[in-house]
Motif scaffolding. Structure first.
Motif: not given
Length: 630
Positions: A106-109, A114-118, A483-494, A500-503
């Motif tokens: 995965i490229s640096v960009s 993705a991590m900024s969105e996270g 736990m709430l953050c993990i849930h929302h991150l996994q939900k968005q990942a699914g 998408a712009a970032n595959p």
């Protein structure tokens, strides 16, 4: 220190160093902290530490990444005094996540995007589930008689169910129109912490300001430091005596000072109104003569020395006071001392409070004329004395005049220290005679090396309460917000779709969530009640059953309060308890900035590594071909 850490040159070296350095501090996470020794093999000296900040402070960090980590943690610690362990752990966890992404090509960009969105997702969770401190933990009734969990502030006669009430606050966040602080971007604090927002007079009883239960908020922010937080609550009680507005707190951290006394048991730690200072035998004689008199006080914001020069109003960071042993010009020094002493006697000054250091010969001369000189006084203490005594702080002692000298200062002998084995003879309480809100925390221990750790724990508790009252909101703690953050991150990942712009968005978000899972399991493991594998299993089981409701995640906070063993009973909805359960809280601004700084640190190291080509030494062979030992 990192001698056993293996660095692979085919991967990003800086990220590996960051992850390895973060691993050193894992044992300092969570409420159950153990003291550890750090020994210098060269000098033979040692230090007793119980926080990641003190660990870094006592390590010799020679690499660039180590220096960058220390400066980041130090900057965070200076502002918040807590949360450094969380910052460093997540920096290490997310460094490993980035390394995994790079191994997958995965490229640096794409990683940064993705991590900024996270991080934005996590901050949005903070905003959604933050709990307002207004009326938190308070059940209003006509009389206020009982105390809450031993913290001393008076509450309603009605029983308080802390967990259920906090959950009501959480669940009602979206419906009641409550707007927590803006955690995305710069927060705007419209009013000083000394004032409360003005309310219209024509309001109904239901919209009246709710009482602020500082004891309950402090209890939730204890994080294992019960004794230290009790001292913080005692300070609030002292400062609240003349504070009648129940909707805002009188807790003023800038008027709090600490005084450490070795040689006494820890249970003798206490809080006293006023400013406690330690005096030598010669100074103690002067204090005995001046006690219980109305004294004239001079306030000097600098050094009491003929060689002192003001450095400007923007004092350089990291400056330390050092006493010079170089001999001064005897004639110049003597002339200066004669002039100053004559001025002090003319103004009838009995007490001099100095923010810096004093010429030792000048101190001795003042003692002979019954003038007490106190060094290293905090600027906030000088201001409090100036406000209450009418004095005006000056930079140079020669600037003193009749209008600058304050009155009504008092000295009381607090304790004789002759039996403690310290270099000081007496502890005295210096006050302005009014209820200025000044308070001194006396920290004691028979183990001299432990005093620094006790002082750090106190200031961490004090600043946790301070930031909670400034933010006017807290986060559900005990792993709930994670736990709430993990849930929302996994939900968005699914929800990621092809094209998408970032595959790689889903992969990166999942790895970012894994870092938070590692954080929770490490804190659970550090309680000493669960193995790392068992903790990970429980977290995974909880995530599988998680339905996005706060109450489900809130069961995690009970684990840190129970003294049980490796049992899954804490997951059940019905559990016998002897006392009402205590809610754990986290700070909004502290956790927000710790997470942000952790990710910024990872990005900085990542992008720096990406611009440096680290070649492989072709002359080496065998199993160690691509490896380097730190």
């Amino acid at each position: 220190m990192l001698g056993s850490t293996v660095i692979n040159h085919q991967q990003h070296v800086g990220l590996q160093k960051l992850a390895a350095l973060a691993g050193v501090t894992h044992s300092y996470l969570g409420p159950d902290k153990n003291l550890k020794f750090i020994q210098d093999d060269t000098s033979g000296g040692s230090a007793l530490v119980c926080s990641c900040f003190r660990v870094l402070e006592n390590l010799e960090l020679t690499c660039a990444v180590g220096q960058l980590v220390y400066e980041t943690v130090q900057a965070h610690q200076k502002v918040y005094n807590t949360g450094s362990g969380c910052l460093l752990f997540l920096a290490g966890a997310w460094s490993r996540a980035v390394l995994e992404c790079l191994q997958r090509g995965i490229s640096v960009s794409h990683i940064i995007s993705a991590m900024s969105e996270g991080m934005d997702i996590c901050l949005d969770v903070f905003r959604k589930y933050s709990i307002s401190t207004d009326g938190l933990g308070v059940v209003q009734s006509e009389s206020w008689t009982e105390t809450s969990h031993g913290f001393g502030l008076q509450l309603s006669k009605k029983p308080i169910k802390a967990v259920s009430q906090a959950m009501d606050h959480l669940q009602g966040t979206g419906n009641a129109g409550h707007k927590p602080p803006n955690t995305g971007g710069q927060r705007k604090i419209k009013l000083s912490r000394h004032f409360c927002e003005a309310k219209s007079r024509n309001v109904s009883a239901a919209s009246q300001p709710k009482p602020l239960n500082v004891a309950h908020i402090a209890e939730g922010l204890t994080h294992g430091c019960v004794s230290a937080m009790k001292l913080v609550v005692e300070i609030n009680q002292i400062q609240s005596k003349n504070h009648r507005n129940i909707s805002c707190s009188a807790f003023d951290i800038i008027k709090v000072v600490t005084c450490v006394l070795p040689g006494l048991p820890e249970d003798q730690s206490c809080v006293l109104p006023g400013c406690i200072v330690l005096l030598s035998a010669e100074q103690a004689l002067v204090a005995h003569d001046l006690q219980e008199q109305h004294l004239k006080v001079a306030l000097i914001n600098g050094d009491l020395s003929d060689s002192f020069c003001h450095l400007g109003f923007r004092r350089p960071a990291g400056m330390q006071h050092v006493k010079s042993k170089m001999p001064l010009s005897s004639s110049k020094e003597e002339e200066w001392m004669v002039t100053v002493l004559a001025l002090l006697l003319k103004l009838e000054v009995n007490l001099i409070l100095i923010s810096g250091l004093a010429n030792q010969k000048m101190i001795q001369r003042c003692c002979r004329h019954r003038i007490l000189v106190v060094e290293r006084v905090k600027a906030s203490v000088l201001k409090a004395f100036a406000d209450d005594s009418g004095g005006v702080p000056v930079t140079y002692v020669t600037q003193l005049n009749k209008q600058c000298v304050g009155t009504q200062a008092k000295i009381l002998i607090w304790r004789d220290l002759g039996s403690t084995g310290t270099e000081f003879s007496t502890a005295v309480n210096i006050s302005s005679g009014a209820n200025s809100g000044l308070a001194t925390v006396i920290l004691t221990s028979c183990v001299h090396g432990k005093l620094q750790a006790l002082e750090d724990q106190f200031w961490s508790c004090a600043y946790r309460l301070h930031h909670a009252l400034i933010d006017k909101s807290v986060l559900p703690g005990g792993g709930v917000i994670e736990m709430l953050c993990i849930h929302h991150l996994q939900k968005q990942a699914g929800q990621c779709t092809e094209g998408a712009a970032n595959p790689y968005r889903g992969v990166v978000l999942c790895l970012m969530a894994d870092g938070l899972i590692d954080y929770i399991t490490t804190v659970m493991f550090n309680t000493g009640r669960l193995s790392k594998v068992k903790a990970r299993t429980l977290v995974s089981q909880q995530l599988q059953d998680f339905n996005g409701h706060v109450g489900t995640a809130a069961k995690f906070s009970q684990l840190f309060l129970d003294s049980g063993t490796e049992d899954t009973a804490f997951i059940s909805t019905v559990k016998p308890v002897r006392a009402p359960p205590m809610t754990i809280y986290d700070n909004v601004s502290v956790k927000q900035e710790a997470w942000r700084k952790a990710l910024d640190l990872v990005f900085l190291v990542l992008q720096t590594d990406a611009e440096i080509i680290t070649g492989i030494d072709q002359r080496t062979d065998g199993a160690k071909e691509n490896l380097m030992l730190l």
